[in-house]
Scaffold this motif. Structure first.
Motif, PDB file in Angstrom:
ATOM      1  N   GLU A 176       8.939  26.465  20.614  1.00 13.60           N
ATOM      2  CA  GLU A 176       8.118  25.575  21.439  1.00 13.60           C
ATOM      3  C   GLU A 176       8.739  24.181  21.575  1.00 13.60           C
ATOM      4  OE1 GLU A 176       6.194  26.938  23.242  1.00 13.60           O
ATOM      5  OE2 GLU A 176       4.494  27.970  22.337  1.00 13.60           O
ATOM      6  N   ILE A 177       9.726  23.860  20.742  1.00 14.28           N
ATOM      7  CA  ILE A 177      10.444  22.595  20.953  1.00 14.28           C
ATOM      8  C   ILE A 177      11.126  22.626  22.315  1.00 14.28           C
ATOM      9  CG2 ILE A 177      12.354  21.158  20.136  1.00 14.28           C
ATOM     10  CD1 ILE A 177      11.653  22.027  17.290  1.00 14.28           C
ATOM     11  N   ARG A 178      11.704  23.779  22.667  1.00 14.18           N
ATOM     12  CA  ARG A 178      12.318  23.953  23.985  1.00 14.18           C
ATOM     13  C   ARG A 178      11.255  23.965  25.084  1.00 14.18           C
ATOM     14  NH1 ARG A 178      14.429  29.802  25.785  1.00 14.18           N
ATOM     15  NH2 ARG A 178      12.176  30.064  25.575  1.00 14.18           N
ATOM     16  N   ASN A 179      10.152  24.663  24.829  1.00 17.24           N
ATOM     17  CA  ASN A 179       9.138  24.854  25.873  1.00 17.24           C
ATOM     18  C   ASN A 179       8.245  23.637  26.084  1.00 17.24           C
ATOM     19  OD1 ASN A 179       9.977  27.512  26.293  1.00 17.24           O
ATOM     20  ND2 ASN A 179       8.578  28.312  24.737  1.00 17.24           N
ATOM     21  N   LEU A 180       7.831  23.019  24.977  1.00  8.88           N
ATOM     22  CA  LEU A 180       6.829  21.956  25.041  1.00  8.88           C
ATOM     23  C   LEU A 180       7.369  20.590  24.659  1.00  8.88           C
ATOM     24  CD1 LEU A 180       3.867  23.880  23.327  1.00  8.88           C
ATOM     25  CD2 LEU A 180       4.358  23.691  25.788  1.00  8.88           C
TER      26      LEU A 180
END
Length: 250
Positions: free
Chosen positions: A9-13
């Protein structure tokens, strides 16, 4: 209890994300004890965004979470559809969908096309889309990436067709004689035209009548009543309800 350090989720959010899922045994504890567990996880992982899921029917735990800075964002609804109920509904209503068909989407250009349609903003009822800290654009970019990740882990991608027109897609994962619905939706050009049940008709037809699965498992959000009604229309029964609370840090 399950703790997920959702590094993807670091990549996504753009935020370090931790998800905590409490089960029925966990919530037998007093509400303050349950929330103290969540607090210890906060201290251990130092998240920027935290998601806590609890079985529904425990309002005192929800109240305690809200007092500690969490917001209720949605109810996740888990459903099961079995072969008998699907075929009964198909006998009654199958004639309404005779121009609809599913088609496999196995080529790289198929995935790219579906991702491009998702990025136009077809999803707007999930917790990411409704969160003022994220919004629809981030939610749909996340789902577009999720399609690729799911395929890499064995999911199968299909188009939803009316005649020869591509109006949507669905993404499923097969496991023996059961199928799990991963993601699906209608493209923007097909929305608000009373076409929503077509996706589920084809998805259930593919899983149960083509792949001979005995059961189909789906999950939707309480914010997406249209999807819930469509699944129930074809015989879906609710298995579990899960309240979802979120907290942003900084």
């Amino acid at each position: 209890m399950e703790v997920i350090d959702a590094v993807w989720e670091i990549r996504n959010l753009g935020k370090k994300t931790v998800e905590v899922i409490f089960d029925n045994k966990d919530i037998e504890k007093p509400p303050s004890d349950v929330c103290n567990i969540a607090k210890k996880i906060e201290e251990e992982y130092s998240p920027q965004y935290m998601v806590v899921k609890i079985p529904t029917g425990n309002p005192w735990i929800g109240n305690e979470l809200r007092c500690r800075g969490f917001d209720f964002i949605e109810m996740q609804i888990y459903l099961r559809v079995n072969k008998r109920d699907v075929n009964q509904s198909f006998k009654k209503y199958g004639h309404l969908f005779k121009n609809a068909a599913w088609r496999t989407a196995t080529q790289p250009e198929d995935m790219e096309y579906i991702q491009s349609e998702i990025r136009k903003g077809i999803f707007f009822t999930d917790r990411i889309a409704l969160d003022k800290n994220f919004g629809v654009k981030i939610a749909n970019e996340r789902y577009a990436r999720y399609v690729e990740d799911a395929i890499d882990h064995g999911a199968e991608l299909f188009y939803v067709l009316v005649g020869e027109e591509k109006i949507g897609f669905f993404l499923d994962k097969y496991n023996g004689n059961s199928c799990k619905g991963i993601l699906g939706g209608l493209f923007l050009s097909a929305q608000n035209k009373n076409l929503g049940s077509i996706q589920y008709y084809l998805e259930f037809d593919k899983a149960i009548n083509y792949n001979a699965c005995s059961n189909f498992f789906a999950v939707t959000s309480s914010n997406n009543v249209t999807a819930l009604r469509a699944i129930e229309f074809f015989g879906g029964k609710i298995n579990m309800l899960q309240e979802v609370y979120i907290k942003h840090y900084g």
